[in-house]
Design an enzyme around this catalytic site. Structure first.
Site: not given
Ligand code: AMP
Length: 288
Positions: A28, A30, A34-35, A59, A145, A148, A184-185
């Site tokens: 999503m 930002f 992790g990304h 979602q 990741g 989640d 991101s939050r």
């Molecule tokens: P999001 O943009 O929050 O939907 O996350 C996109 C992907 O990045 C999802 O597969 C998340 O599980 C993963 N993700 C988010 N935060 C982390 C983190 N701290 N470490 C590893 N992967 C992450």
């Protein structure tokens, strides 16, 4: 790096990628480390790397943070380029959902616990957008990741149940130096809340350590983890749960691989974190 903003162009681009292995990282946006860690691993393991940025309205619940979810497209483009991404797919909502869906998807058992219970409909939105993205991008490998972890379990169910020819790879959670899972939050945490939020991971570790010391009762572990969060933070506990993984069934005793998961509401942000370990407490950080 190609930046593609329409569904039609994405399909056309994909048709050019004959005989290439395609790795896909859905996000999503930002971006944080992790990304980027998902992109790095996907870059290493595939001929072509496609990343999507789409804040999926389906979602988010009515009272959730869809409108305030952090966004910074220019920065995301720059960071994706640095990671060697081949295609950054940034579709518009109207292009992803041009009409009301005439067929809808409902996640069963794996969505009835943890975040699924507090966020009704959330995982239905996740599997809907992923089904569309999987069909558009036709990846061989998808990188997600373990931060989640329930989402990983739900995607595992989607891929298995509907025979997507995709290998799902769940990678370890990337954390701040103090242990707080990157998200991101996190930008919406006040500074005192940031200090308190580190207790989420500490409480999870405490729970896991109890299992290494031969504590097998789920209820006793949950009690101690809840107490730790209540004493050390001003956040409001949404849930602390201990379930089988990845099936996410309720258990009394720890006799298989389990997830210990926490969600805490701070003033402007809800944080989640989890730890997965086997019956003797050995931590499982990745899934592939
Ligand atoms: P999001 O943009 O929050 O939907 O996350 C996109 C992907 O990045 C999802 O597969 C998340 O599980 C993963 N993700 C988010 N935060 C982390 C983190 N701290 N470490 C590893 N992967 C992450």
């Amino acid at each position: 790096m190609k930046i593609i903003k329409s569904v039609k162009s994405m399909l056309e681009e994909r048709m050019q990628m004959i005989n290439k292995t395609v790795g896909f990282v859905p996000t999503m946006g930002f971006f944080h480390d992790g990304h980027l860690s998902l992109m790095q691993q996907a870059r290493d393991e595939n001929d072509v790397l496609i990343v999507s940025v789409f804040v999926n309205p389906l979602q988010f619940g009515e009272n959730e943070d869809f409108n305030t979810y952090p966004r910074d497209e220019d920065r995301d483009i720059r960071l994706a380029k640095e990671q060697g991404v081949d295609v950054l797919f940034i579709p518009k909502i109207a292009d992803m959902y041009p009409t009301e869906l005439s067929v809808t998807m409902v996640v069963g058992q794996r969505a009835n616990v943890l975040c699924g219970r507090s966020r009704p409909g959330h995982f239905n939105g996740v599997v809907t957008v992923l089904t569309k993205l999987f069909n558009l991008i036709q990846p061989h490998q998808v990188y997600v990741g373990m931060k989640d972890a329930q989402q990983v379990a739900v995607i595992d169910g989607l891929i298995t149940d509907y025979n997507f020819p995709i290998r799902l790879i769940g990678l370890p959670t990337i954390r701040e130096e103090n242990g707080l899972a990157k998200s991101s939050r996190n930008v919406y945490l006040a500074s005192q809340e940031q200090d308190e939020a580190v207790w989420i991971q500490k409480a999870l570790k405490l729970g896991q350590e109890l299992v290494t010391e031969d504590e097998k009762s789920a209820a006793d572990i949950i009690k101690i983890v809840k107490q730790t969060i209540s004493v050390e933070t001003q956040g409001r506990i949404d849930y602390v749960e201990l379930l089988s993984y990845p099936t996410l069934g309720v258990i009394d005793r720890i006799e298989e691989t389990v997830i210990l998961a926490i969600a805490v509401n701070f003033k402007n942000v809800r944080l989640i974190d989890s730890i997965i370990f086997n019956h003797n407490g050995t931590i499982i950080e990745r899934l592939s």
